[in-house]
Design an enzyme around this catalytic site. Sequence first.
Site, PDB file in Angstrom:
ATOM      1  N   HIS A 168       0.822  -1.218   0.000  1.00 48.12           N
ATOM      2  CA  HIS A 168       0.000   0.000   0.000  1.00 48.12           C
ATOM      3  C   HIS A 168       0.856   1.269   0.000  1.00 48.12           C
ATOM      4  CE1 HIS A 168      -3.202  -2.526   2.254  1.00 48.12           C
ATOM      5  NE2 HIS A 168      -3.649  -2.315   1.039  1.00 48.12           N
ATOM      6  N   CYS A 264      -3.088   0.385   9.789  1.00 45.65           N
ATOM      7  CA  CYS A 264      -4.201  -0.449   9.300  1.00 45.65           C
ATOM      8  C   CYS A 264      -5.088  -0.963  10.415  1.00 45.65           C
ATOM      9  CB  CYS A 264      -3.724  -1.595   8.435  1.00 45.65           C
ATOM     10  SG  CYS A 264      -2.308  -2.411   9.000  1.00 45.65           S
TER      11      CYS A 264
HETATM   12  C1  CIR Z   1      -3.938  -7.923   3.416  1.00 46.88           C
HETATM   13  O1  CIR Z   1      -3.108  -8.478   2.679  1.00 46.88           O
HETATM   14  O2  CIR Z   1      -4.936  -7.378   2.964  1.00 46.88           O
HETATM   15  C2  CIR Z   1      -3.707  -7.962   4.898  1.00 46.88           C
HETATM   16  N1  CIR Z   1      -3.067  -9.169   5.273  1.00 46.88           N
HETATM   17  C3  CIR Z   1      -2.873  -6.791   5.329  1.00 46.88           C
HETATM   18  C4  CIR Z   1      -3.574  -5.484   5.177  1.00 46.88           C
HETATM   19  C5  CIR Z   1      -2.803  -4.361   5.754  1.00 46.88           C
HETATM   20  N2  CIR Z   1      -3.537  -3.163   5.662  1.00 46.88           N
HETATM   21  C6  CIR Z   1      -3.008  -1.957   5.702  1.00 46.88           C
HETATM   22  O3  CIR Z   1      -1.810  -1.808   5.755  1.00 46.88           O
HETATM   23  N3  CIR Z   1      -3.816  -0.936   5.585  1.00 46.88           N
END
Ligand code: CIR
Length: 274
Positions: A168, A264
């Site tokens: 991201h 997140c």
């Molecule tokens: C994913 O791959 O979607 C989750 N394991 C990690 C998401 C992390 N989200 C973020 O950094 N906003």
Amino acid sequence: MTEHCDLAVVRRVPSSFFEALRMDEPEHAIDVAKAKEQHDRYVQTLKGILPTVLEVAADEACPDCMFIEDTAVVIGATAVITQPGAPSRRPETRPVRDVLSGLGLTIVDMSAVNPDALTDGGDVLFTGRELFVGLSKRTNAAGLEVLKSTFEVLGVPVYGVSVIEGLHLKSVVTFADTDVLVVANNRAGLAAFETIRQLSKFTYTGIVVPEAAAANVVRAGNTLLVPSGCAASEQLLCDRLSAAITIVRVENSEGAKADGALTCCSLLIRKPVK
Ligand code: CIR
């Protein structure tokens, strides 16, 4: 509009977290009990800073649900409920929508505006005056267009920024203070910051941190949450940021095994004026 928030929404870690999505298999398996402890300390830290922290229950059918940031983009009294890029994550949005709607926010459902639009909130960087949207593995041009059509009419310019590596935009650039961003010292971080500088009407200072994980910080009140294990970056942030900002170290070893960073694990929002 300012960047400061007074309310956070978090979502608990499910016991199925060991099945969370990840780009690479971690060297050591995810320790779910430890993930729950670390997340709980994160929540307690936020509760010590913000007047209100709302909690959404975990959903065992959604191993990634603790990463609540990806499910919505909230600015002022408007919340865009995203369509997360990973199909397995789309059921995470419903209970978050219910909480945000209960707060009296105006809800925009991204998938209703354009079924092809995809956005993870981890790609959305709000600086208090502008919104930068990472075009990444998870967020596409149609998602960017929905955010533009929603927020530009509210006076917030929205720009797309290519994310050339990693998950991201906020894996490599986050907000620390008015016009101050924290940037990872890697190709993706430096390229994204350069694009932000070129697009913006404002002049952002970038603090380029040596440990990539430290590029993801959470600013809540006058506190900056920084991942533990990044001593050199922490020192640099301490030296470069205003003395009014308190740095608090937060453990995130288990979330990081599933590509999760500190931002997140919460949706930070200002209380809407009803
Ligand atoms: C994913 O791959 O979607 C989750 N394991 C990690 C998401 C992390 N989200 C973020 O950094 N906003």
